[in-house]
Design an enzyme around this catalytic site. Structure first.
Site, PDB file in Angstrom:
ATOM      1  N   ASP A 140       0.839  -1.195   0.000  1.00  0.00           N
ATOM      2  CA  ASP A 140       0.000   0.000   0.000  1.00  0.00           C
ATOM      3  C   ASP A 140       0.874   1.245   0.000  1.00  0.00           C
ATOM      4  OD1 ASP A 140      -2.234  -1.621   0.164  1.00  0.00           O
ATOM      5  OD2 ASP A 140      -2.299  -1.546   2.349  1.00  0.00           O
ATOM      6  N   LYS A 141       0.335   2.327  -0.499  1.00  0.00           N
ATOM      7  CA  LYS A 141       1.098   3.569  -0.636  1.00  0.00           C
ATOM      8  C   LYS A 141       1.747   3.983   0.680  1.00  0.00           C
ATOM      9  CE  LYS A 141       0.610   8.384  -2.193  1.00  0.00           C
ATOM     10  NZ  LYS A 141      -0.296   9.388  -2.804  1.00  0.00           N
TER      11      LYS A 141
END
Length: 341
Positions: A140-141
Site C-alpha cells: 500500500d502507498k
C-alpha cells in the site's frame, strides 16, 4: 525486431500454439504469447496465424516476431531509491511511506514505476512488449518495506509464478491497538470486497455459503505495551509479526482488525484514533499522543526471501523499521506493563 524460430518436436504434438511458444521461447508468459499470436506476430511454415488454440504439428516451423518495446506511458522521474540488491534481472528496494507502486488516480507521478523507469533506463528489454519494470506484488502507498521488481520478462514470469505458488518468504511488523487473543496464532478467514464500500476489503462469509478468497495470516505478538484497563489485563498496544501464506489486498490490515487489534493509524480499518491506556502521567500522555499523531497504518514489510527466478540463488532481504514506527515503538515502550508501573 527480434525473430525466434522454433521447430515442433514429437513431444510438442497437439499442444496449443500459445502454450508451445511460451514453453519454447522461455521468457514469454502464455498470455503474452496469446496476444502476440492474435496480433499476427506468428507464422507457421511461412503462413500467418491468429489462432492461439491451434494445435502444434510435428516438423512445422514456427517463427515468432517480437516487436521492439514501445515507450511506457508513465514517465521516468529522478526519485532516490533505497536499493537493497540489483542485478540484470531484478531489483529489490526498501519502499518509503507515501510512494505508490503504480500510477493511478490520485498518484499519477512519484510512483515506484516512475522511479524505476529512470533508474533502469536502457536496462529494460521489455515486459509484455512494453519498456517498463515488472511489479509482481504491491505494498500500500503508506506501507513501508521490501519490494521486488523484475527488469526482464524471464524474471517477471518467474517471480509471478513464485508469488502465485506462495513460494515466497514474507514477514511484516505491525503496531496494533490492543492485541489479538491468543497472542500467537493463525487467521484463516476469506477476504473479498466489502459490500458497502468497494474501496474496502472485508472478511466475507455469506449465509448462502459463498465467501471471499482464502487468506491466511500467521501472527505472533513480539511485545505488548501497557494495559487497556486495570481489570482485564489486556494490553493497550502490541508489536506483531505477521507472515503470509496468501497475498490478498489489505490482508494484514483486514485480519488484524477482524480479531480486534487494528493497526495504529489505519485510516480505513482502524476503529478509532490512537490507543486506550490505563493510568496517568507523562508516560501515558506521550504514548497516547504518539499514537494519535501517527498518520498512516503502522505496517512495515520487514523481510522478503525467494529463490532467484533466473540464477537459482537463494535471496533474503531485511529492511529496518522506519523512523516513524521506531518513534512510535519507543513511546509505547514507556507504558508500564501492569498497575505497579
Amino acid at each position: 525486431m527480434e525473430k525466434i524460430t522454433l521447430t515442433a518436436r514429437p513431444a510438442d504434438a497437439g499442444l496449443r500454439l500459445d502454450s508451445f511458444l511460451a514453453e519454447q521461447a522461455g521468457s514469454l508468459s502464455r498470455s503474452r504469447a496469446k496476444a502476440l499470436i492474435k496480433e499476427g506476430a506468428v507464422t507457421i511454415d511461412g503462413a500467418t496465424t491468429d489462432d492461439p488454440r491451434k494445435a502444434v504439428v510435428v516438423g512445422s516451423v514456427y517463427v515468432l516476431a517480437l516487436p521492439d518495446p514501445v515507450a511506457a506511458v508513465p514517465q521516468p522521474e529522478d526519485i532516490p531509491l533505497d536499493i537493497l540488491f540489483e542485478d540484470e534481472h531484478l531489483i529489490i528496494i526498501n519502499k518509503p511511506s507515501g510512494m505508490a507502486a503504480h500510477p493511478a488516480p490520485g498518484s499519477w507521478d512519484g510512483t515506484l514505476v516512475n522511479a524505476l523507469l529512470h533508474h533502469c533506463e536502457g536496462q529494460l528489454p521489455g515486459i509484455g512488449g512494453v519498456e517498463r519494470p515488472g511489479i509482481v506484488h504491491r505494498l500500500d502507498k503508506l506501507t513501508t518495506g521490501v519490494m521486488v521488481a523484475a527488469k526482464t520478462e524471464a524474471a517477471h514470469v518467474g517471480l509471478s509464478n513464485l508469488f502465485a505458488e506462495h513460494d515466497i518468504e514474507r514477514a511484516y511488523l505491525a503496531l496494533t491497538r490492543g492485541a489479538p487473543r491468543p497472542l500467537a496464532g493463525t487467521i484463516d478467514e476469506p477476504i473479498a470486497r466489502a459490500s458497502g464500500d468497494r474501496k474496502k476489503m472485508a472478511v466475507v462469509r455469506n449465509p448462502d455459503g459463498t465467501h471471499g478468497r482464502q487468506a491466511i495470516t500467521h501472527y505472533k505478538a513480539l511485545e505488548t505495551f501497557g494495559l487497556r484497563d486495570k481489570g482485564t489485563g489486556l494490553p493497550a498496544a502490541a508489536l506483531i509479526k505477521c507472515t503470509l501464506e496468501t497475498g490478498r489486498t489489505h490482508q494484514i490490515r483486514v485480519h488484524m482488525s477482524h480479531v480486534g487489534a487494528s493497526l495504529i493509524g489505519d485510516p480505513v480499518y482502524g476503529r478509532s484514533k490512537g490507543i486506550t491506556a490505563w493510568g496517568s502521567g507523562k508516560k501515558f500522555d506521550a504514548a497516547k499522543a504518539a499514537a494519535r499523531a501517527f498518520e498512516r497504518q503502522a505496517l512495515h514489510a520487514a523481510v522478503l526471501g525467494f529463490v532467484h527466478p533466473v540464477t537459482g540463488e537463494t535471496l533474503h532481504f531485511e529492511a529496518p523499521m522506519p523512523d516513524d514506527m521506531e518513534g512510535l515503538l519507543a513511546a509505547l515502550r514507556l507504558l508500564p506493563q501492569d498497575d505497579r508501573g
